[in-house]
Design an enzyme around this catalytic site. Structure first.
Site, PDB file in Angstrom:
ATOM      1  N   ILE A  55     101.635  46.454 -64.904  1.00 53.17           N
ATOM      2  CA  ILE A  55     102.476  47.390 -64.151  1.00 53.17           C
ATOM      3  C   ILE A  55     102.362  48.800 -64.718  1.00 53.17           C
ATOM      4  O   ILE A  55     102.354  49.788 -63.969  1.00 53.17           O
ATOM      5  CB  ILE A  55     103.938  46.891 -64.168  1.00 53.17           C
ATOM      6  CG1 ILE A  55     104.034  45.539 -63.439  1.00 53.17           C
ATOM      7  CG2 ILE A  55     104.878  47.898 -63.530  1.00 53.17           C
ATOM      8  CD1 ILE A  55     105.372  44.848 -63.559  1.00 53.17           C
ATOM      9  N   SER A  76     113.872  43.732 -65.188  1.00 51.57           N
ATOM     10  CA  SER A  76     113.631  42.732 -64.139  1.00 51.57           C
ATOM     11  C   SER A  76     114.896  41.940 -63.858  1.00 51.57           C
ATOM     12  O   SER A  76     115.891  42.038 -64.577  1.00 51.57           O
ATOM     13  CB  SER A  76     112.492  41.779 -64.529  1.00 51.57           C
ATOM     14  OG  SER A  76     112.997  40.662 -65.220  1.00 51.57           O
ATOM     15  N   TYR A 135     113.941  36.560 -73.171  1.00 51.89           N
ATOM     16  CA  TYR A 135     113.475  37.441 -72.096  1.00 51.89           C
ATOM     17  C   TYR A 135     114.673  38.065 -71.373  1.00 51.89           C
ATOM     18  O   TYR A 135     114.764  39.275 -71.201  1.00 51.89           O
ATOM     19  CB  TYR A 135     112.607  36.647 -71.106  1.00 51.89           C
ATOM     20  CG  TYR A 135     112.067  37.474 -69.966  1.00 51.89           C
ATOM     21  CD1 TYR A 135     110.869  38.168 -70.091  1.00 51.89           C
ATOM     22  CD2 TYR A 135     112.755  37.570 -68.759  1.00 51.89           C
ATOM     23  CE1 TYR A 135     110.370  38.943 -69.056  1.00 51.89           C
ATOM     24  CE2 TYR A 135     112.263  38.343 -67.717  1.00 51.89           C
ATOM     25  CZ  TYR A 135     111.073  39.025 -67.862  1.00 51.89           C
ATOM     26  OH  TYR A 135     110.590  39.799 -66.834  1.00 51.89           O
ATOM     27  N   LYS A 158     116.070  41.978 -70.994  1.00 52.84           N
ATOM     28  CA  LYS A 158     116.157  42.706 -69.718  1.00 52.84           C
ATOM     29  C   LYS A 158     117.577  43.211 -69.478  1.00 52.84           C
ATOM     30  O   LYS A 158     117.770  44.318 -68.981  1.00 52.84           O
ATOM     31  CB  LYS A 158     115.695  41.823 -68.552  1.00 52.84           C
ATOM     32  CG  LYS A 158     114.235  41.435 -68.620  1.00 52.84           C
ATOM     33  CD  LYS A 158     113.337  42.631 -68.893  1.00 52.84           C
ATOM     34  CE  LYS A 158     111.885  42.239 -68.980  1.00 52.84           C
ATOM     35  NZ  LYS A 158     111.085  43.143 -69.822  1.00 52.84           N
ATOM     36  N   THR A 215      99.946  40.967 -61.595  1.00 55.02           N
ATOM     37  CA  THR A 215      99.210  41.619 -62.686  1.00 55.02           C
ATOM     38  C   THR A 215      98.009  40.750 -63.069  1.00 55.02           C
ATOM     39  O   THR A 215      97.920  39.583 -62.649  1.00 55.02           O
ATOM     40  CB  THR A 215     100.105  41.762 -63.928  1.00 55.02           C
ATOM     41  OG1 THR A 215     100.484  40.454 -64.345  1.00 55.02           O
ATOM     42  CG2 THR A 215     101.346  42.589 -63.650  1.00 55.02           C
TER      43      THR A 215
END
Ligand code: NAD
Length: 304
Positions: free
Chosen positions: A21, A161, A173, A177, A208
């Site tokens: 990205i 995200s 994760y 975020k 990606t």
């Protein structure tokens, strides 16, 4: 045909832009005419060949901007400090756009997406998600703000995200975020009335290079989601539109999605598509969070 380049005379930094990205965002900022600093981990160029990061810088220049590749390990705060010193020196203190994108946890996340947090090495799982992907964003934002404040203008976009709201991949994760979203909105409070805008941007599922390798070649639970995903440049188109919107102030401190910006600014992806609209119940959550985190109101509340 002469292309309009709305970001000529702008200086931008996209962290972690050798692929994914970050690469897509950097190319779009370049196409819009900006001088774009792109960073990536130090790599040797074998036999005089360009490294992926140098290729990105060259493509930015080809597309009409000016690409500058800087090898910088964003897990090392001293190197990050040097990066901003270099940008300051080379541009007479000018930095207009920072895109906090570098992320070192993709391989770990993809390999361990079905594991439980208590089965993973705690330091490895937390640090791979959040050392570069959160702590470094904070450090970059500090140095960027110091350059932007005297010039009374700037845009800081922190890539986050859906994991900031609900469970996605793994615990570390999601924690990261949620941290990115909070970083963007709390910085907006401190940056109020400085002319600098801080937002968090959630791309949708993005095709990606790493996603193609991990999910699109075999059958797996993520294949369906990513098959219809956005191109890596879609987030970049959204950021260019935001950076050139004279009324962007209203987004200060908000969590934005590419789906929302795509529809607001009429942006289309490859194949004339637009990402799926954020599910109504997600957007409802974002509306509430964004309203609660509006910097001006927050300040008013603090001041009673
Ligand atoms: N891929 C998706 O579908 C998707 C969707 C929404 C949000 N995101 C978020 O977007 C961000 C970027 O993800 P991506 O999928 O493009 O990842 P990626 O792994 O493809 O790219 C990450 C970039 O960061 C760089 N990087 C990693 N460690 C670094 C370090 N120590 N120093 C300097 N650079 C470093 C890499 O070289 C690479 O250029 C992440 O925060 C990710 O969670 C991704």
């Amino acid at each position: 045909m002469t292309l309009i380049r709305p970001l000529s005379n702008h200086v931008a930094l996209v962290t972690g832009a050798s692929r994914g990205i970050g690469r897509g965002i950097a190319l779009q900022l370049g196409e819009a005419g900006a001088k774009v600093y792109v960073t990536g981990r130090p790599q040797k160029n074998s036999e005089g060949k360009q490294t992926p990061l140098e290729k990105v810088a060259a493509e930015i220049t080809q597309r009409g901007g000016v690409g500058v590749a800087i090898f910088c390990d964003h897990s090392n705060p001293d190197k990050v400090k040097d990066l901003f010193e270099q940008i300051k020196k080379e541009n007479d203190g000018q930095l207009d756009i920072l895109v906090n994108n570098a992320y070192a946890g993709v391989d770990f996340v993809f390999e361990n997406a079905t594991n439980k947090f208590f089965d993973l090495d705690p330091v490895e799982s937390f640090d791979s998600a959040n050392n570069v992907g959160l702590r470094n964003h904070y450090i970059c934002a500090v140095y960027a703000s110091r350059l932007m404040i005297p010039r009374k203008q700037g845009l800081i976009v922190t890539i986050s995200s859906l994991g900031g709201m609900g469970y996605l991949f793994d615990v570390a994760y999601g924690v990261g975020k949620a941290g990115c979203d909070k970083l963007a909105s709390d910085m907006a409070v401190d940056l109020l009335n400085t002319g600098i805008l801080s937002v968090s941007l959630w791309p949708g599922a993005v095709r990606t290079e790493a996603v193609q390798e991990a999910f699109l070649k075999t059958d797996n639970p993520f294949k369906k989601i990513f098959e219809k995903g956005e191109s890596v440049e879609y987030s970049g188109k959204c950021i260019v539109a935001l950076a050139t919107d004279t009324e962007r102030e209203k987004f200060n401190g908000n969590i934005l999605t590419t789906a929302l910006l795509g529809r607001k600014y009429n942006i289309f992806d490859e194949g004339n598509t637009q990402p799926m609209e954020t599910r109504p119940r997600f957007q409802k959550y974002l509306n509430v969070v964004n309203e609660l985190r509006t910097p001006a109101d927050f300040r008013k509340n603090l001041e009673g």
